[in-house]
Scaffold this motif. Structure first.
Motif, PDB file in Angstrom:
ATOM      1  N   ASP A  61     -26.018  14.090 -20.537  1.00 40.22           N
ATOM      2  CA  ASP A  61     -26.445  14.004 -21.588  1.00 40.22           C
ATOM      3  C   ASP A  61     -27.342  15.119 -21.693  1.00 40.22           C
ATOM      4  O   ASP A  61     -27.575  16.195 -21.635  1.00 40.22           O
ATOM      5  CB  ASP A  61     -26.668  13.145 -22.634  1.00 40.22           C
ATOM      6  N   SER A  62     -28.212  15.048 -20.308  1.00 38.06           N
ATOM      7  CA  SER A  62     -29.940  15.769 -19.824  1.00 38.06           C
ATOM      8  C   SER A  62     -29.455  16.539 -18.237  1.00 38.06           C
ATOM      9  O   SER A  62     -28.637  16.291 -17.072  1.00 38.06           O
ATOM     10  CB  SER A  62     -30.563  15.215 -19.166  1.00 38.06           C
ATOM     11  N   GLU A  63     -29.733  17.762 -19.191  1.00 36.47           N
ATOM     12  CA  GLU A  63     -29.119  19.077 -17.869  1.00 36.47           C
ATOM     13  C   GLU A  63     -29.529  18.965 -16.727  1.00 36.47           C
ATOM     14  O   GLU A  63     -29.298  19.455 -15.955  1.00 36.47           O
ATOM     15  CB  GLU A  63     -28.654  20.718 -19.347  1.00 36.47           C
ATOM     16  N   ASP A  64     -31.050  18.606 -17.660  1.00 38.26           N
ATOM     17  CA  ASP A  64     -32.431  19.050 -16.455  1.00 38.26           C
ATOM     18  C   ASP A  64     -31.610  17.982 -15.163  1.00 38.26           C
ATOM     19  O   ASP A  64     -31.839  17.387 -13.678  1.00 38.26           O
ATOM     20  CB  ASP A  64     -34.056  18.608 -16.495  1.00 38.26           C
ATOM     21  N   ASP A  65     -30.987  17.007 -15.060  1.00 32.07           N
ATOM     22  CA  ASP A  65     -31.155  15.436 -14.231  1.00 32.07           C
ATOM     23  C   ASP A  65     -29.632  15.856 -14.092  1.00 32.07           C
ATOM     24  O   ASP A  65     -29.706  15.881 -13.034  1.00 32.07           O
ATOM     25  CB  ASP A  65     -30.820  14.676 -15.267  1.00 32.07           C
ATOM     26  N   LYS A  66     -28.782  16.465 -14.862  1.00 35.60           N
ATOM     27  CA  LYS A  66     -27.536  16.583 -13.498  1.00 35.60           C
ATOM     28  C   LYS A  66     -27.317  17.807 -12.755  1.00 35.60           C
ATOM     29  O   LYS A  66     -27.277  17.918 -11.481  1.00 35.60           O
ATOM     30  CB  LYS A  66     -26.273  17.237 -15.071  1.00 35.60           C
ATOM     31  N   THR A  67     -28.391  18.360 -13.222  1.00 36.36           N
ATOM     32  CA  THR A  67     -28.669  20.220 -12.553  1.00 36.36           C
ATOM     33  C   THR A  67     -29.548  19.037 -10.898  1.00 36.36           C
ATOM     34  O   THR A  67     -29.090  19.705  -9.753  1.00 36.36           O
ATOM     35  CB  THR A  67     -29.655  20.639 -12.768  1.00 36.36           C
ATOM     36  N   PHE A  68     -30.417  18.731 -11.100  1.00 39.29           N
ATOM     37  CA  PHE A  68     -30.958  18.023  -9.810  1.00 39.29           C
ATOM     38  C   PHE A  68     -30.200  17.034  -9.182  1.00 39.29           C
ATOM     39  O   PHE A  68     -30.606  17.340  -8.114  1.00 39.29           O
ATOM     40  CB  PHE A  68     -32.238  16.459 -10.811  1.00 39.29           C
ATOM     41  N   TYR A  69     -28.949  16.241  -9.910  1.00 39.64           N
ATOM     42  CA  TYR A  69     -27.964  15.868  -9.187  1.00 39.64           C
ATOM     43  C   TYR A  69     -27.110  16.496  -8.686  1.00 39.64           C
ATOM     44  O   TYR A  69     -27.285  15.822  -7.601  1.00 39.64           O
ATOM     45  CB  TYR A  69     -27.464  14.833 -10.120  1.00 39.64           C
ATOM     46  N   ASN A  70     -26.773  17.368  -9.162  1.00 46.32           N
ATOM     47  CA  ASN A  70     -25.919  18.321  -8.269  1.00 46.32           C
ATOM     48  C   ASN A  70     -26.403  19.143  -7.274  1.00 46.32           C
ATOM     49  O   ASN A  70     -25.866  19.345  -5.836  1.00 46.32           O
ATOM     50  CB  ASN A  70     -25.809  19.724  -9.544  1.00 46.32           C
ATOM     51  N   ARG A  71     -27.868  19.260  -7.132  1.00 40.08           N
ATOM     52  CA  ARG A  71     -28.409  20.251  -5.943  1.00 40.08           C
ATOM     53  C   ARG A  71     -29.035  19.293  -5.266  1.00 40.08           C
ATOM     54  O   ARG A  71     -28.437  19.585  -4.242  1.00 40.08           O
ATOM     55  CB  ARG A  71     -29.690  20.541  -6.904  1.00 40.08           C
ATOM     56  N   TYR A  72     -29.194  17.632  -5.237  1.00 41.08           N
ATOM     57  CA  TYR A  72     -29.265  16.898  -4.585  1.00 41.08           C
ATOM     58  C   TYR A  72     -28.269  15.662  -3.851  1.00 41.08           C
ATOM     59  O   TYR A  72     -27.617  16.127  -2.561  1.00 41.08           O
ATOM     60  CB  TYR A  72     -31.047  15.902  -4.507  1.00 41.08           C
ATOM     61  N   PHE A  73     -28.230  15.270  -4.612  1.00 44.56           N
ATOM     62  CA  PHE A  73     -26.552  14.148  -4.670  1.00 44.56           C
ATOM     63  C   PHE A  73     -25.768  14.235  -4.359  1.00 44.56           C
ATOM     64  O   PHE A  73     -24.901  13.760  -2.950  1.00 44.56           O
ATOM     65  CB  PHE A  73     -26.640  13.217  -6.297  1.00 44.56           C
ATOM     66  N   THR A  74     -25.034  15.556  -4.533  1.00 44.59           N
ATOM     67  CA  THR A  74     -23.816  15.860  -3.280  1.00 44.59           C
ATOM     68  C   THR A  74     -23.916  16.332  -2.340  1.00 44.59           C
ATOM     69  O   THR A  74     -22.998  16.652  -1.843  1.00 44.59           O
ATOM     70  CB  THR A  74     -23.368  16.742  -4.672  1.00 44.59           C
ATOM     71  N   LYS A  75     -24.986  16.493  -1.222  1.00 46.38           N
ATOM     72  CA  LYS A  75     -24.801  16.801  -0.569  1.00 46.38           C
ATOM     73  C   LYS A  75     -25.711  15.969   0.523  1.00 46.38           C
ATOM     74  O   LYS A  75     -26.630  15.760   1.696  1.00 46.38           O
ATOM     75  CB  LYS A  75     -25.713  18.266  -0.427  1.00 46.38           C
ATOM     76  N   MET A  76     -25.611  14.505  -0.429  1.00 53.27           N
ATOM     77  CA  MET A  76     -27.270  13.826   0.261  1.00 53.27           C
ATOM     78  C   MET A  76     -26.586  12.239   0.814  1.00 53.27           C
ATOM     79  O   MET A  76     -26.926  11.945   2.169  1.00 53.27           O
ATOM     80  CB  MET A  76     -28.409  13.130  -0.699  1.00 53.27           C
ATOM     81  N   ILE A  77     -25.050  11.893   0.024  1.00 54.79           N
ATOM     82  CA  ILE A  77     -24.692  11.160   0.822  1.00 54.79           C
ATOM     83  C   ILE A  77     -23.331  10.679   1.238  1.00 54.79           C
ATOM     84  O   ILE A  77     -22.355  11.552   1.526  1.00 54.79           O
ATOM     85  CB  ILE A  77     -24.434  10.732  -0.618  1.00 54.79           C
ATOM     86  N   HIS A  78     -22.965   9.904   2.467  1.00 49.53           N
ATOM     87  CA  HIS A  78     -22.371   9.782   3.087  1.00 49.53           C
ATOM     88  C   HIS A  78     -21.929   8.927   3.022  1.00 49.53           C
ATOM     89  O   HIS A  78     -21.910   7.500   3.337  1.00 49.53           O
ATOM     90  CB  HIS A  78     -22.682  10.289   4.363  1.00 49.53           C
ATOM     91  N   HIS A  79     -20.682   8.449   3.275  1.00 51.16           N
ATOM     92  CA  HIS A  79     -19.488   7.316   3.648  1.00 51.16           C
ATOM     93  C   HIS A  79     -19.436   7.505   5.352  1.00 51.16           C
ATOM     94  O   HIS A  79     -18.245   8.836   5.272  1.00 51.16           O
ATOM     95  CB  HIS A  79     -18.100   7.274   2.611  1.00 51.16           C
ATOM     96  N   LEU A  80     -20.104   6.854   5.385  1.00 59.51           N
ATOM     97  CA  LEU A  80     -19.969   6.264   7.206  1.00 59.51           C
ATOM     98  C   LEU A  80     -18.864   5.907   8.080  1.00 59.51           C
ATOM     99  O   LEU A  80     -18.206   4.880   6.839  1.00 59.51           O
ATOM    100  CB  LEU A  80     -20.935   6.521   7.702  1.00 59.51           C
ATOM    101  N   ASP A  81     -17.973   6.222   8.507  1.00 59.76           N
ATOM    102  CA  ASP A  81     -16.224   5.429   9.610  1.00 59.76           C
ATOM    103  C   ASP A  81     -16.808   5.080  10.591  1.00 59.76           C
ATOM    104  O   ASP A  81     -17.469   4.720  11.676  1.00 59.76           O
ATOM    105  CB  ASP A  81     -15.544   6.836  10.673  1.00 59.76           C
ATOM    106  N   GLU A  82     -16.890   3.376  10.231  1.00 64.72           N
ATOM    107  CA  GLU A  82     -17.689   2.638  11.295  1.00 64.72           C
ATOM    108  C   GLU A  82     -16.969   2.486  12.921  1.00 64.72           C
ATOM    109  O   GLU A  82     -18.111   2.372  13.445  1.00 64.72           O
ATOM    110  CB  GLU A  82     -17.562   1.088  11.297  1.00 64.72           C
TER     111      GLU A  82
END
Length: 290
Positions: A61-82
């Motif tokens: 519901d928060s555009e600011d939080d959604k924008t922040f999430y898309n700018r950082y979290f989508t490029k930040m988190i990685h599911h690694l292969d053991e």
């Protein structure tokens, strides 16, 4: 482009992650992840959504939080292969015993399933956003570590493997490395045909003893390795220029926070040997703060 807003966002993401990694890196729950991925999203997305909620971000519901999430979290988190990391030559060929000498202890530590950890250098975008790199495994992951007075000091995790790829690939000729750890860098460059010798400068006698007695004998090219007990900066000032080194790699710090001053201090010695190539562990991340 609002530079001040970008700086605020950078500070915000690092503050949130610092609290998470230092206090509850195993916060993300396997069952909770499972409930989300059953709707067809990736493990990375599920992980990010759970973290964002824990950080108090309202990405619906928060555009600011959604924008922040898309700018950082989508490029930040990685599911690694053991498997990718367990197939690393050091992991394949070197076995670490559990042993303690003095204040130093050699052992295997582990990441729990879905435990978050720094997995690579910070990415800096053209507009100035600084995006930390956070990884997780789906299953338990064991890694070699050296503990100093029961505190993890040196490890060989995906972060070390990723952040040393370039200095390993670039090394040639007579190599000097400041900082021993578990000998990962020394091992990887000693395997290269274009590397003739590897000189390691390390101040901690216990770490040297652990390495030379239990790790070095497992090196296929152990004859290339020479270990010197000395302070890195004293050696750089008084001996480095006499060694005819082609390539120098410095890895003396635990992270960016304790590395900046040492990085700047070591760089001053570069002018003594202008024909030598100098590289530094997590330099890309350090430069984000300079």
């Amino acid at each position: 482009m609002d530079r001040n807003k970008i700086k605020e966002d950078n500070y915000k993401v690092f503050a949130l992650l610092s609290h998470y990694l230092n206090n509850a890196p195993d916060f993300v729950d396997k069952e909770e992840i499972g409930e989300i991925v059953q709707y067809g999203v990736s493990y990375e997305h599920a992980f990010g959504v759970i973290l964002a909620a824990a950080f108090g971000l309202d990405i619906i519901d928060s555009e600011d939080d959604k924008t922040f999430y898309n700018r950082y979290f989508t490029k930040m988190i990685h599911h690694l292969d053991e498997k990718e990391y367990y197939d690393n030559p050091y992991y394949q060929n070197i076995t670490i015993p559990t042993i303690k000498i003095g204040k130093s202890e050699l052992k295997y530590e582990k990441y729990k399933p879905f435990e978050g950890f720094v997995c690579n250098d910070i990415i800096q975008t053209i507009e100035g956003r600084q995006i930390p790199q956070i990884g997780f495994f789906q299953t338990e992951f064991k890694f070699p570590a050296v503990l100093e007075e029961d505190r993890i000091w040196m490890t060989i995790t995906p972060n070390e493997i990723e952040t040393m790829k370039e200095p390993v690939e670039q090394a040639f000729g007579h190599v000097l490395t400041y900082g021993l750890g578990l000998g990962y860098y020394a091992y990887m460059v000693s395997e290269k045909a274009n590397v003739e010798s590897v000189t390691i400068v390390e101040a901690n006698e216990d770490v040297i003893h652990l390495f030379t007695q239990y790790v070095l004998p497992q090196f296929e090219n152990a004859q290339k390795i020479k270990t010197i007990k000395a302070d890195a900066f004293e050696y750089a000032q008084n001996h480095m220029s006499k060694g005819n080194y082609d390539f120098v790699f410095t890895d003396l710090w635990h992270d960016v926070s304790d590395g900046i001053d040492m990085y700047l201090k070591m760089r001053k010695y570069e002018k003594q040997t202008p024909n030598t190539v100098f590289t530094y562990w997590i330099e890309k991340s350090i430069l984000c703060y300079l």
